[in-house]
Design a protein around this motif. Structure first.
Motif, PDB file in Angstrom:
ATOM      1  N   LEU B  42       1.039  -1.263   0.033  1.00 28.15           N
ATOM      2  CA  LEU B  42      -0.062   0.061   0.030  1.00 28.15           C
ATOM      3  C   LEU B  42       1.021   1.240  -0.189  1.00 28.15           C
ATOM      4  CD1 LEU B  42      -2.872  -1.111   2.596  1.00 28.15           C
ATOM      5  CD2 LEU B  42      -3.342   0.618   0.663  1.00 28.15           C
ATOM      6  N   LYS B 116      -3.629   0.833  -4.102  1.00 29.36           N
ATOM      7  CA  LYS B 116      -2.798  -0.918  -3.531  1.00 29.36           C
ATOM      8  C   LYS B 116      -2.052  -1.602  -5.067  1.00 29.36           C
ATOM      9  CE  LYS B 116      -6.750  -2.606  -0.779  1.00 29.36           C
ATOM     10  NZ  LYS B 116      -7.787  -2.049  -0.901  1.00 29.36           N
ATOM     11  N   LYS B 117      -0.673  -2.260  -4.768  1.00 31.04           N
ATOM     12  CA  LYS B 117      -0.973  -2.848  -5.271  1.00 31.04           C
ATOM     13  C   LYS B 117      -0.239  -4.269  -5.003  1.00 31.04           C
ATOM     14  CE  LYS B 117       3.777  -2.892  -8.348  1.00 31.04           C
ATOM     15  NZ  LYS B 117       4.933  -2.011  -9.364  1.00 31.04           N
ATOM     16  N   TRP B 126      -1.419  -2.633  -9.778  1.00 32.86           N
ATOM     17  CA  TRP B 126      -1.694  -2.045  -9.849  1.00 32.86           C
ATOM     18  C   TRP B 126      -3.074  -1.878  -9.138  1.00 32.86           C
ATOM     19  CZ3 TRP B 126       0.224   1.365  -6.321  1.00 32.86           C
ATOM     20  CH2 TRP B 126       1.142   1.548  -6.500  1.00 32.86           C
ATOM     21  N   VAL B 127      -4.000  -1.697  -8.558  1.00 36.71           N
ATOM     22  CA  VAL B 127      -5.442  -2.736  -8.194  1.00 36.71           C
ATOM     23  C   VAL B 127      -5.839  -0.942  -8.898  1.00 36.71           C
ATOM     24  CG1 VAL B 127      -7.577  -2.878  -6.802  1.00 36.71           C
ATOM     25  CG2 VAL B 127      -5.446  -3.326  -6.783  1.00 36.71           C
TER      26      VAL B 127
END
Lengths: 85, 141
Positions: B42, B116-117, B126-127
Motif C-alpha cells: 500500500l 494498492k499494488k 495496481w488495483v
C-alpha cells in the motif's frame, strides 16, 4: 513561477519519477493547464497523462478539480483514482 | 479523535477500549478491513493522507453525534489476512455510531490517497478503482 509536482502509484512508475520542481511557463495557471503542459512533453508523458485516462489531482494536499488555480510555491500532485480501505 | 497512518499492526480491542471510557458513551461501532488472498503493498501520500482522513472525520462529526473516533490505516507490505484499516466511532446511541462508521469508511475508500499494488501470479499489478466504491460514497450526499 516555480512549483513542485508529485506523482504517485502507477503514474509514478510509468513516468519513472516521483517528484520534480518546475518553472511554469506563463499561461499555465490551473491544474488542467499543467496537465496539458505535461502531455505536450510527448512520449511517456503523453501516454501517462492522456485525457482519456483517469488522473486525479491535489493542490497543496487537497483534492482539486482541473479548474483549480496554481500559484508559486504550490505542491501539485497527480495520481490514479485511490484504492485504499 | 485519533487518525494514524502507520506500518505497524493495530489492536482493535485496545483502540475500542480507549474511546469507550466516558459514561455518556452508550455505543461504539467499529469496522476492520482485511487483506484477502493476495499479498500487497500500500502506497500513500504522506501528509495529505492524514489530513484527508481528518477532514472525513470532521464531516462525520457535522452529520452525527460522534463523541470520539479512531481511524488507523496501514501502509507498506501486507500479507493475506492481515488488518489494513480500522474505524471505531463512539456515540451516545448506536444509530449515530453505525452511520458515522460506515460513512467514514465509504469516504475513505474514495478520498484518502492510498493505492494498492497486488502481487498476482502474472506479476505485480495496481488495483483499479471500483465504480461500486464511488456509488457507496455518493449515497451519503
Amino acid at each position: 513561477m516555480k512549483i513542485k509536482i508529485l506523482f504517485f502509484a502507477s503514474l509514478r512508475e510509468q513516468l519513472g519519477t516521483a517528484a520534480e520542481e518546475l518553472e511554469l511557463p506563463g499561461g499555465v495557471a490551473t491544474v488542467g493547464a499543467l496537465r496539458e503542459h505535461l502531455i505536450a512533453r510527448g512520449g511517456t508523458w503523453a501516454n501517462a497523462m492522456a485525457k482519456n485516462r483517469a488522473v486525479r489531482a491535489a493542490v497543496n494536499q487537497d483534492m482539486a478539480q482541473p479548474a483549480a488555480a496554481i500559484k508559486a510555491g504550490d505542491e501539485i500532485a497527480f495520481f490514479p483514482p485511490v484504492t485504499g480501505g | 479523535m485519533k487518525v494514524s497512518v502507520q506500518r505497524e499492526d493495530f489492536d482493535l480491542g485496545a483502540e475500542v477500549a480507549a474511546i469507550s471510557g466516558k459514561s455518556t458513551i452508550g455505543a461504539v461501532a467499529s469496522f476492520v478491513g482485511l487483506v484477502r488472498d493476495v499479498r500487497m503493498t500500500l502506497e500513500h501520500y504522506p501528509g495529505m493522507t492524514e489530513s484527508a482522513i481528518a477532514k472525513i472525520v470532521e464531516e462525520a462529526r457535522g452529520r452525527w453525534q460522534v463523541m470520539d473516533c479512531t481511524v488507523i490505516h496501514r501502509h507498506g507490505a501486507l500479507e493475506p489476512n492481515e488488518q489494513i484499516v480500522m474505524v471505531a466511532v463512539a456515540s451516545a446511541h448506536r444509530g449515530d455510531a453505525f452511520a458515522a462508521c460506515e460513512f467514514i469508511m465509504d469516504y475513505l475508500k474514495t478520498r484518502a490517497p492510498f493505492w494498492k499494488k497486488e502481487e498476482r501470479a502474472g506479476g505485480a499489478a495496481w488495483v483499479e478503482a471500483r465504480a461500486a466504491d464511488d456509488e457507496a460514497a455518493e449515497r451519503w450526499k
